[in-house]
Write a protein that holds these residues in place. Structure first.
Motif, PDB file in Angstrom:
ATOM      1  N   LEU A   1      35.978  34.543  43.373  1.00  0.00           N
ATOM      2  CA  LEU A   1      36.435  35.913  43.146  1.00  0.00           C
ATOM      3  C   LEU A   1      35.281  36.851  43.474  1.00  0.00           C
ATOM      4  O   LEU A   1      34.160  36.646  43.017  1.00  0.00           O
ATOM      5  CB  LEU A   1      36.868  36.104  41.699  1.00  0.00           C
ATOM      6  CG  LEU A   1      38.172  35.418  41.270  1.00  0.00           C
ATOM      7  CD1 LEU A   1      38.356  35.539  39.762  1.00  0.00           C
ATOM      8  CD2 LEU A   1      39.362  36.028  41.988  1.00  0.00           C
ATOM      9  N   VAL A   2      35.547  37.855  44.281  1.00  0.00           N
ATOM     10  CA  VAL A   2      34.527  38.839  44.652  1.00  0.00           C
ATOM     11  C   VAL A   2      35.060  40.227  44.335  1.00  0.00           C
ATOM     12  O   VAL A   2      36.179  40.578  44.732  1.00  0.00           O
ATOM     13  CB  VAL A   2      34.160  38.731  46.148  1.00  0.00           C
ATOM     14  CG1 VAL A   2      33.253  39.890  46.560  1.00  0.00           C
ATOM     15  CG2 VAL A   2      33.473  37.401  46.428  1.00  0.00           C
ATOM     16  N   LYS A   3      34.258  40.999  43.616  1.00  0.00           N
ATOM     17  CA  LYS A   3      34.671  42.350  43.244  1.00  0.00           C
ATOM     18  C   LYS A   3      34.209  43.326  44.311  1.00  0.00           C
ATOM     19  O   LYS A   3      33.033  43.401  44.634  1.00  0.00           O
ATOM     20  CB  LYS A   3      34.070  42.719  41.892  1.00  0.00           C
ATOM     21  CG  LYS A   3      34.751  43.902  41.228  1.00  0.00           C
ATOM     22  CD  LYS A   3      34.387  43.964  39.761  1.00  0.00           C
ATOM     23  CE  LYS A   3      35.004  45.205  39.082  1.00  0.00           C
ATOM     24  NZ  LYS A   3      36.472  45.226  39.198  1.00  0.00           N
ATOM     25  N   MET A   4      35.157  44.061  44.874  1.00  0.00           N
ATOM     26  CA  MET A   4      34.882  45.056  45.901  1.00  0.00           C
ATOM     27  C   MET A   4      35.233  46.422  45.327  1.00  0.00           C
ATOM     28  O   MET A   4      36.359  46.899  45.465  1.00  0.00           O
ATOM     29  CB  MET A   4      35.700  44.752  47.152  1.00  0.00           C
ATOM     30  CG  MET A   4      35.511  43.334  47.679  1.00  0.00           C
ATOM     31  SD  MET A   4      36.632  42.910  49.050  1.00  0.00           S
ATOM     32  CE  MET A   4      35.814  43.706  50.426  1.00  0.00           C
ATOM     33  N   GLY A   5      34.282  47.015  44.615  1.00  0.00           N
ATOM     34  CA  GLY A   5      34.601  48.237  43.908  1.00  0.00           C
ATOM     35  C   GLY A   5      35.587  47.907  42.798  1.00  0.00           C
ATOM     36  O   GLY A   5      35.352  47.014  41.982  1.00  0.00           O
TER      37      GLY A   5
ATOM     38  N   VAL B   1      38.564  46.691  43.335  1.00  0.00           N
ATOM     39  CA  VAL B   1      39.471  45.667  43.852  1.00  0.00           C
ATOM     40  C   VAL B   1      38.807  44.301  43.800  1.00  0.00           C
ATOM     41  O   VAL B   1      37.643  44.161  44.181  1.00  0.00           O
ATOM     42  CB  VAL B   1      39.891  45.990  45.308  1.00  0.00           C
ATOM     43  CG1 VAL B   1      40.643  44.827  45.923  1.00  0.00           C
ATOM     44  CG2 VAL B   1      40.741  47.249  45.349  1.00  0.00           C
ATOM     45  N   THR B   2      39.538  43.297  43.336  1.00  0.00           N
ATOM     46  CA  THR B   2      39.028  41.924  43.320  1.00  0.00           C
ATOM     47  C   THR B   2      39.767  41.110  44.369  1.00  0.00           C
ATOM     48  O   THR B   2      40.999  41.127  44.431  1.00  0.00           O
ATOM     49  CB  THR B   2      39.194  41.281  41.932  1.00  0.00           C
ATOM     50  OG1 THR B   2      38.470  42.050  40.975  1.00  0.00           O
ATOM     51  CG2 THR B   2      38.655  39.855  41.937  1.00  0.00           C
TER      52      THR B   2
ATOM     53  N   VAL C   1      44.754  41.522  49.755  1.00  0.00           N
ATOM     54  CA  VAL C   1      44.081  42.823  49.778  1.00  0.00           C
ATOM     55  C   VAL C   1      44.230  43.460  51.159  1.00  0.00           C
ATOM     56  O   VAL C   1      44.155  42.770  52.189  1.00  0.00           O
ATOM     57  CB  VAL C   1      42.585  42.655  49.425  1.00  0.00           C
ATOM     58  CG1 VAL C   1      41.809  43.946  49.681  1.00  0.00           C
ATOM     59  CG2 VAL C   1      42.436  42.217  47.973  1.00  0.00           C
ATOM     60  N   LEU C   2      44.410  44.769  51.170  1.00  0.00           N
ATOM     61  CA  LEU C   2      44.479  45.521  52.422  1.00  0.00           C
ATOM     62  C   LEU C   2      43.213  46.348  52.596  1.00  0.00           C
ATOM     63  O   LEU C   2      42.846  47.138  51.732  1.00  0.00           O
ATOM     64  CB  LEU C   2      45.684  46.457  52.421  1.00  0.00           C
ATOM     65  CG  LEU C   2      45.774  47.448  53.592  1.00  0.00           C
ATOM     66  CD1 LEU C   2      45.944  46.719  54.928  1.00  0.00           C
ATOM     67  CD2 LEU C   2      46.914  48.442  53.375  1.00  0.00           C
ATOM     68  N   ILE C   3      42.540  46.152  53.736  1.00  0.00           N
ATOM     69  CA  ILE C   3      41.425  47.007  54.149  1.00  0.00           C
ATOM     70  C   ILE C   3      41.940  47.794  55.348  1.00  0.00           C
ATOM     71  O   ILE C   3      42.312  47.209  56.365  1.00  0.00           O
ATOM     72  CB  ILE C   3      40.187  46.190  54.538  1.00  0.00           C
ATOM     73  CG1 ILE C   3      39.725  45.309  53.372  1.00  0.00           C
ATOM     74  CG2 ILE C   3      39.054  47.112  54.989  1.00  0.00           C
ATOM     75  CD1 ILE C   3      38.600  44.346  53.722  1.00  0.00           C
TER      76      ILE C   3
END
Length: 289
Positions: A21-25, A27-28, A36-38
């Protein structure tokens, strides 16, 4: 085959492929979290246009309950021609991205091209992206790792997916284990890229979340003579294949009117097509999970 032992169960196979699991701001990504949508424009064309598309994407994400990260570049340093539009530059571009982040409250991603830029971008964005051409540049990777931000590395068009283990090791050496890997196709020359879906599985076995870049995978580098051409109409199909194969996120460059985009106009997915595309991708993701 299914049935002889616990290791052969589909659930066990899925667990084996589970990523960190990586937290991107806010969003996980990874694990068994939803897709996830980038998304965003290739480059910041103006403050007004950037904020407009960011607002549209954020509204879409809220209405569809999409884990969303906004992406835009302040400088496109790897252009086919020196006359191509590159963007507003570091200072002005980061000011726009800071405004997007403050107004809309969404995580923001941008790419950097030097160690100094990584340090500067880290004061504004949530995710620092390393462009594919620079994914082996040690100083940039170390600076991105030292920033403490999530580092999204695009696999070089020239690398085998398993070679990304060395990229991971460089970032991990800084103590930063907030890493995401992105597949964007492999180059064999002749103005074309090939997206090998096995690459997603190979990179996921390295333990970190993997994103599929649908729009850059349909580029035709230098295919326009003095600009990068592409086959944007195929991007949704490759996105569908990637989600069905197994990935943790999808990267899509979008524009309200791609024909008038100042960069990668032949690859961007029209914003008007984003909702039905995302609904389809989510259904596929839910099915394979």
């Amino acid at each position: 085959m299914i049935g002889k032992s616990g290791d052969d169960r589909p659930e066990a196979a899925r667990e084996k492929c589970m990523t960190k699991l990586v937290k991107m701001g806010s969003v996980t990504i990874g694990g068994n979290k939803p897709l996830v949508l980038i998304a965003g424009p290739c480059v910041i064309e103006s403050r007004k246009d950037c904020l407009a598309i960011a607002r549209k994407l954020t509204a879409l994400a809220m209405s569809e309950k999409i884990p969303f990260i906004f992406k835009a570049s302040y400088d496109k340093a790897n252009r086919s021609s020196h006359t191509a539009y590159r963007g507003p530059g570091l200072k002005a571009g980061l000011e726009v991205l800071a405004e997007v982040r403050e107004e809309l409250g969404v995580p923001v991603l941008t790419d950097v091209h030097s160690a100094a830029e990584a340090s500067a971008a880290a004061t504004v964005v949530d995710i620092i992206q390393i462009p594919a051409f620079l994914c082996r540049q040690t100083d940039i990777l170390l600076a991105a790792g030292d920033s403490g931000k999530t580092v999204n590395v695009k696999k070089g068009q020239f690398l085998a997916p398993w070679d990304m283990k060395n990229v991971i090791a460089k970032i991990e050496s800084t103590g930063n284990k907030s890493i995401v890997l992105t597949e964007r196709g492999s180059s064999f020359g002749y103005n074309n890229l090939v997206a090998d879906m096995r690459s997603l599985l190979e990179m996921r076995e390295l333990g970190y979340p993997v994103v599929f870049d649908a729009t850059h995978s349909v580029q035709r580098p230098g295919g326009g003579g003095n600009y990068t051409a592409g086959d944007g109409k195929w991007a949704p199909y490759l996105a569908r294949a990637a989600v069905a194969t197994g990935c943790d996120g999808v990267f899509i460059e979008t524009h309200v009117n791609p024909a008038k985009a100042l960069s990668d106009k032949e690859n961007a997915v029209p914003f008007g097509k984003m909702k039905p595309l995302w609904r389809l991708l989510r259904r596929i993701d839910e099915l394979v999970r």
